[in-house]
Design an enzyme around this catalytic site. Structure first.
Site, PDB file in Angstrom:
ATOM      1  N   LYS A 155      -9.948  -7.672   8.115  1.00 47.04           N
ATOM      2  CA  LYS A 155     -10.610  -7.980   9.379  1.00 47.04           C
ATOM      3  C   LYS A 155     -10.263  -6.893  10.373  1.00 47.04           C
ATOM      4  CE  LYS A 155      -6.930 -10.834  11.368  1.00 47.04           C
ATOM      5  NZ  LYS A 155      -6.607 -10.261  12.673  1.00 47.04           N
ATOM      6  N   HIS A 189       0.824  -1.211   0.000  1.00 47.33           N
ATOM      7  CA  HIS A 189       0.000   0.000   0.000  1.00 47.33           C
ATOM      8  C   HIS A 189       0.855   1.258   0.000  1.00 47.33           C
ATOM      9  CE1 HIS A 189      -3.766  -2.151   0.730  1.00 47.33           C
ATOM     10  NE2 HIS A 189      -4.367  -1.015   0.499  1.00 47.33           N
TER      11      HIS A 189
END
Lengths: 185, 283
Positions: free
Chosen positions: A103, A38
């Site tokens: 999550k 990222h």
């Protein structure tokens, strides 16, 4: 709570109908990226450079799989904890990405970006790596192979089970679920 | 003096790593089944059903239970009448760890702390292992092993309280740690609480507490009562499986308490995800 089957890339029409708590079976292409990837992707965006995949309508899966056994496309591949991507996700959504799978809870900035850019944060069952890995039918490293498990992969999924955590209307399943079951003395 | 071949230790360690990567221990499986039956939320019930289905797939097809195959953590009790023939015990454990992680296709998750470069190509898979040694009487080596994932480790905390904090202070602290963690550590969790000793002793005790089988009773009735009290409080938080809301946030609370300094009350909380991969062997 509704059930849907959706195929990527996702459109605003797809994402706007989803509500926190809905379950979705995803089909099509996903791109995998964790923190290290990222950080590089967002840097490319900031520098106006081309990304290693088409971000429009893309769904990013936060995962670092185990190595595949011979003959398998991928090893075990469950979600990693998403907050580590919080500082990057709004930029991804602003530039056309429509979904994330991970999550754990997200920052207010990410939730706001979901509302502003029609994005969805999906939760997959953490620790169900064997089950989720079986729903991946192909996988190919398309960027940053030196990151090992953290490399960017293009994967194809079939009926990949996820739950809508943060929707485009500002709802948060973690908050809603907890409020419903919390016992106050 | 009993001599144990270096390679015997290597093979034993390799075997438990391979086994734990794919086979969820029975104590954990049973506790999850019970949690699924008693969970009030249908969403969390479905999550636990997926977790159990995942365990069945992993076992039948020899696939890693979770992509986070952890760092290898060992508690080793070495008998004072044991001699390792052909090398050091520490080296044998590390070699077995490398072989197990490689042969079972488990993930290399160890990296250099600042560059974050994966160490796979320099020192092998997941080395060095985290090993806590103790020397005991006898001619055996007792090895407790767990594969410890990062998500649950990241929410763990330690603090040294003033003695006046007492039991109530400890209960509140554990509750606060678990409440802040929410769904991040992959509930239903097991909570290890280390109390007393020094700062690091409390932390190591909280880790070791997680190696105890879920469902086993604390031999100290006072600690057993405290474990039940904390478990009840945690399950009132409403976090549920994977944080989706529910009544089964924790499967168990395990406490290890030690004598401590008159001025201090160290407390450490170490969290274990639902994929509690742990085992125990004696050589």
């Amino acid at each position: 709570m509704a059930q849907y089957s959706l195929t990527t890339p996702l459109s605003s029409e797809d994402t706007k109908k989803l509500k926190a708590g809905d379950t979705v079976l995803l089909n099509g292409t996903l791109f995998t990226a964790r923190d290290a990837a990222h950080s590089r992707l967002v840097k490319l965006i900031e520098e106006g450079k081309e990304l290693p995949f088409d971000i429009e309508g893309s769904v990013i899966y936060f995962v670092g799989p185990t190595p595949p056994k011979p003959g398998d496309p991928i090893g075990s591949a469950g979600p990693t904890t998403s907050y580590r991507m919080d500082s990057f996700s709004p930029t991804m959504l602003k530039n056309g990405s429509k979904g994330m799978i991970g999550k754990g809870k997200r920052s207010q900035e990410v939730k706001d970006a979901c509302v502003e850019y029609d994005g969805i944060y999906f939760g997959a069952t953490g620790g169900a790596g064997a089950l989720l890995g079986k729903q991946i039918t192909s996988a190919e490293v398309i960027a940053y192979p030196e990151l090992g498990p953290e490399a960017v992969r293009k994967i194809t999924v079939k009926d990949f089970p996820v739950t809508v955590i943060n929707d485009t209307h500002g709802n948060d399943l973690y908050q809603m679920g907890r409020e419903q079951y919390e016992v106050k003395d | 003096m009993r001599e144990i071949e270096f390679d015997v230790v290597v093979k034993a360690v390799r075997d438990i790593i391979v086994h734990c990567g794919t086979d969820l221990p029975q104590d954990t499986y049973d506790a999850l089944e019970e949690a699924m039956e008693n969970e009030a939320s249908p969403v969390s019930k479905e999550v636990i059903r997926q977790i159990l289905e995942n365990a069945n797939i992993a076992k039948d097809e020899k696939r890693p239970l979770c992509q986070d195959t952890g760092l290898a953590v060992f508690f080793v009790k070495v008998g004072d009448e044991v001699k390792i023939k052909g090398g050091l015990l520490k080296d044998a454990i590390n070699k077995g760890t490398e072989q197990g992680y490689t042969e079972a296709y488990l993930r290399a998750s160890t990296c250099e702390p600042f560059s974050r470069a994966n160490l796979k190509d320099t020192v092998g898979y997941n080395l060095p292992a985290i090993i806590h040694f103790d020397i005991v009487a006898g001619d055996k080596i007792d090895i407790e092993y767990a594969a410890k994932g990062g998500g649950s480790e990241n929410v763990s905390r330690a603090r040294v309280f003033p003695p006046a904090a007492g039991k109530d202070g400890i209960v509140e602290y554990v509750k606060e740690v678990i409440s802040d963690a929410g769904g991040n550590p992959c509930p239903p969790i097991t909570v290890g609480v280390g109390i007393g000793g020094t700062f690091e002793k409390a932390a190591i005790s909280s880790k070791h507490a997680l190696f105890r089988d879920i469902g086993s009773k604390n031999p100290d009735p006072e600690m057993d009562e405290m474990e039940q009290r904390i478990l009840t409080e945690i399950n009132k938080l409403g976090i549920g499986a994977m944080g989706m809301g529910g009544t089964k946030t924790a499967l168990a609370v395990h406490i290890e308490a030690n004598p401590c300094h008159i001025a201090s009350l160290p407390v450490s909380v170490n969290v274990q995800c639902h994929s509690s991969r742990h085992t125990h062997i004696t050589i």
